[in-house]
Design a protein around this motif. Structure first.
Motif, PDB file in Angstrom:
ATOM      1  N   ASP A   1       1.302   4.646  37.750  1.00  0.00           N
ATOM      2  CA  ASP A   1       2.642   4.108  37.503  1.00  0.00           C
ATOM      3  C   ASP A   1       3.590   5.209  37.043  1.00  0.00           C
ATOM      4  O   ASP A   1       4.802   5.060  37.125  1.00  0.00           O
ATOM      5  CB  ASP A   1       2.548   3.003  36.449  1.00  0.00           C
TER       6      ASP A   1
ATOM      7  N   ARG B   1      -7.078  -0.976  36.720  1.00  0.00           N
ATOM      8  CA  ARG B   1      -6.576  -1.248  38.071  1.00  0.00           C
ATOM      9  C   ARG B   1      -6.873  -2.666  38.536  1.00  0.00           C
ATOM     10  O   ARG B   1      -6.241  -3.190  39.439  1.00  0.00           O
ATOM     11  CB  ARG B   1      -7.122  -0.209  39.076  1.00  0.00           C
TER      12      ARG B   1
ATOM     13  N   THR C   1      -0.866   5.851  33.466  1.00  0.00           N
ATOM     14  CA  THR C   1      -0.095   7.084  33.698  1.00  0.00           C
ATOM     15  C   THR C   1      -1.016   8.283  33.492  1.00  0.00           C
ATOM     16  O   THR C   1      -2.093   8.157  32.896  1.00  0.00           O
ATOM     17  CB  THR C   1       1.112   7.183  32.740  1.00  0.00           C
TER      18      THR C   1
ATOM     19  N   THR D   1      -0.482  -0.768  32.927  1.00  0.00           N
ATOM     20  CA  THR D   1      -0.074   0.409  33.697  1.00  0.00           C
ATOM     21  C   THR D   1      -0.962   1.601  33.346  1.00  0.00           C
ATOM     22  O   THR D   1      -1.551   1.664  32.256  1.00  0.00           O
ATOM     23  CB  THR D   1       1.392   0.794  33.424  1.00  0.00           C
TER      24      THR D   1
ATOM     25  N   LEU E   1       5.808   6.378  43.987  1.00  0.00           N
ATOM     26  CA  LEU E   1       4.865   5.452  43.351  1.00  0.00           C
ATOM     27  C   LEU E   1       5.502   4.739  42.165  1.00  0.00           C
ATOM     28  O   LEU E   1       5.308   3.531  41.979  1.00  0.00           O
ATOM     29  CB  LEU E   1       3.620   6.206  42.856  1.00  0.00           C
ATOM     30  N   SER E   2       6.288   5.490  41.349  1.00  0.00           N
ATOM     31  CA  SER E   2       6.943   4.865  40.193  1.00  0.00           C
ATOM     32  C   SER E   2       7.926   3.795  40.668  1.00  0.00           C
ATOM     33  O   SER E   2       8.008   2.715  40.085  1.00  0.00           O
ATOM     34  CB  SER E   2       7.714   5.890  39.363  1.00  0.00           C
TER      35      SER E   2
ATOM     36  N   GLN F   1       7.793   2.044  43.481  1.00  0.00           N
ATOM     37  CA  GLN F   1       7.030   0.869  43.956  1.00  0.00           C
ATOM     38  C   GLN F   1       6.511   0.054  42.786  1.00  0.00           C
ATOM     39  O   GLN F   1       6.555  -1.173  42.786  1.00  0.00           O
ATOM     40  CB  GLN F   1       5.821   1.330  44.776  1.00  0.00           C
ATOM     41  N   SER F   2       5.975   0.771  41.787  1.00  0.00           N
ATOM     42  CA  SER F   2       5.388   0.094  40.635  1.00  0.00           C
ATOM     43  C   SER F   2       6.453  -0.760  39.932  1.00  0.00           C
ATOM     44  O   SER F   2       6.175  -1.891  39.522  1.00  0.00           O
ATOM     45  CB  SER F   2       4.817   1.155  39.692  1.00  0.00           C
ATOM     46  N   ASN F   3       7.677  -0.237  39.825  1.00  0.00           N
ATOM     47  CA  ASN F   3       8.730  -0.989  39.135  1.00  0.00           C
ATOM     48  C   ASN F   3       9.277  -2.144  39.992  1.00  0.00           C
ATOM     49  O   ASN F   3       9.694  -3.163  39.454  1.00  0.00           O
ATOM     50  CB  ASN F   3       9.856  -0.047  38.698  1.00  0.00           C
TER      51      ASN F   3
ATOM     52  N   ARG G   1       7.447   0.588  30.379  1.00  0.00           N
ATOM     53  CA  ARG G   1       8.543   0.942  31.304  1.00  0.00           C
ATOM     54  C   ARG G   1       9.879   0.913  30.571  1.00  0.00           C
ATOM     55  O   ARG G   1      10.081   0.090  29.677  1.00  0.00           O
ATOM     56  CB  ARG G   1       8.613  -0.073  32.450  1.00  0.00           C
TER      57      ARG G   1
ATOM     58  N   ARG H   1      -2.849   4.848  42.352  1.00  0.00           N
ATOM     59  CA  ARG H   1      -1.546   4.161  42.245  1.00  0.00           C
ATOM     60  C   ARG H   1      -0.953   4.338  40.844  1.00  0.00           C
ATOM     61  O   ARG H   1      -0.570   3.364  40.178  1.00  0.00           O
ATOM     62  CB  ARG H   1      -1.693   2.655  42.536  1.00  0.00           C
TER      63      ARG H   1
END
Ligand code: 5AD
Ligand code: SF4
Length: 418
Positions: free
Chosen positions: A308, A272, A280, A278, A349-350, A352-354, A383, A306
């Motif tokens: 991913d 983090r 998961t 990332t 969340l996914s 936002q992460s992307n 990703r 958070r």
């Protein structure tokens, strides 16, 4: 034309075994077929982790038995170990059954009794090109209370590090660009070179242009120091899959996970703190005894870490597991409600992460390229990436750079720059 059909359910181990069987069959002169009506050999590679996958396998078995007959079917994997009798009842006594604890050699020997295979090399690299899957440990001795795997796959069997390195080297030489090392709890790996970190460090020293990663980690058997060492390797992909299962210490204890949320937080700190990596996870919703408060802290944990990406599962009772004997089951309607509430959070969340990667240039491994300048690949942090590129299209298994124009919860969209 008559051929073979392989139906695979479940995890990456099953994918690896199915790919190895398909390869042996092709080398033995057999052709794949995608219709049950035309197949002369059907292999059903089963998963017992959740009831739904098991039911699907049995229903497929019933259909296959009617069309091709029991003696032309190989029923293998976790459900084959646990419920051989039901399988034989459905298909008939001629059914070929291989237990989920069997190694590749045993599986191929049995397939070889149904159709001829000739000489087979079980250690040759396989899986879906350009990724070679390499088994480090088969089986599991971690005994999470909800899980059927220790029973269906049996005790741990370790592949020696020398053999692992040999397989990795052969995979790279054969043109594979990505190596995926597998173990149900891979952090328990111990062999001639030491543990997982020492073995992965030796893989990292191999010559060639390749990426690698490993599945699945267990928070109770992984330390922040080990993780930091892994993160320094040159060829490692920038992603960690670390199943959390629940955000409640009380539920984690009932699951026999052997860590607390505070332990998990300490472990993932290096990830983090590093925006290039990332994280998961897997979460089970509705484990027996999960209260509204337990669920609320799970939601907090999912937001707090958070993630991913999150693989969400509804708790499924598995025969003879300690959790199946717990009295305080969560009603299915409440499990559904919690599942959909958490699903919309993890999808957010996914997304936002992307979004964060829009405008950046990312390293991508090409997995598919189509005529007309469209291609698909995976970034170094795991990703999905859809991108446009000028002709000639990049080859599958090559590495390219893509600038990102847009991100959604499914992945990234961009343009190849070189
Ligand atoms: N019910 C629901 N999910 C399960 N998993 C394993 N066993 C069960 C079960 N009985 C999930 C866990 C694990 C993933 C592979 O499957 O989240 O990490
Ligand atoms: Fe199942 Fe736990 Fe082993 Fe994973 S570590 S396979 S969840 S018992």
């Amino acid at each position: 034309m008559a051929g073979f059909l392989i139906k695979t359910f479940g995890c990456q181990f099953n994918e690896l075994y199915s790919a190895t069987i398909a390869d042996a069959l092709r080398r033995g002169g057999h052709q794949p077929s995608d219709s049950l009506g035309e197949a002369s050999l059907v292999i059903i590679n089963t998963c017992a982790v959740r009831e739904k996958a098991e039911e699907k396998a049995f229903s497929f078995l019933g259909e296959a038995a009617k069309l091709v007959g029991a003696s032309r079917i190989v029923f293998m994997g976790c459900t084959a170990t646990l419920d051989r009798q039901r399988a034989v009842r459905i298909a008939g006594r001629g059914l070929n059954v291989v237990e989920g604890t069997a190694g590749m050699e045993q599986v191929l020997t049995l397939v070889g009794t149904v159709v001829s295979l000739g000489q087979v090399d079980c250690t040759a690299p396989r899986s879906l090109f350009p990724t070679a899957d390499i088994e480090l440990i088969r089986g599991c001795e971690s005994y999470c209370t909800y899980c059927i795997v220790p029973k269906s796959r049996g005790p741990e069997v370790v592949v020696d590090a020398g053999e692992v390195l040999h397989r990795a080297e052969r995979a790279i030489e054969s043109g594979f660009s990505e190596l995926l090392f597998l173990g149900q709890n891979i952090n328990r790996y111990r062999s001639s070179l030491g543990g997982l970190v020492e073995t992965m460090s030796a893989v990292d020293e191999l010559d060639g242009n390749f990426w690698f990663w490993f599945l699945s980690s267990h928070p109770a058997n992984f330390t922040p120091e080990e993780l930091r060492r892994v993160m320094e390797l040159r060829h490692i992909e920038h992603r960690l899959h670390l199943p959390l299962q629940s955000g409640s210490d009380r539920i984690l204890e009932r699951m026999n996970r052997r860590y607390t949320i505070a332990d998990y937080a300490r472990l993932v700190e290096p990830i983090r703190e590093n925006a290039d990596w990332t994280l998961t996870t897997d979460i089970i919703v509705g484990f027996p005894g999960e209260t509204d408060d337990d669920f609320a802290v799970t939601v907090d944990a999912v937001r707090g870490f958070r993630f991913d990406g999150v693989f969400l599962a509804k708790y499924s009772d598995r025969p003879d597991t300690p959790a199946s004997r717990m009295q305080d089951k969560v009603p299915p309607a409440l499990i559904d409600e919690r599942h959909s509430a958490l699903l919309s959070i993890v999808q957010g969340l996914s997304g936002q992460s992307n979004q964060v990667l829009v405008g950046r240039c990312v390293d991508v491994l090409v997995l598919a390229a189509h005529a007309g300048g469209n291609a698909f690949g995976r970034s170094i942090d795991g990703r999905n990436v859809w991108f446009s590129c000028s002709e000639p299209a990049p080859g599958v298994g090559t590495f390219v750079n893509v600038t990102i124009d847009h991100g959604s919860r499914e992945g990234l969209y961009g343009t190849r720059v070189c």
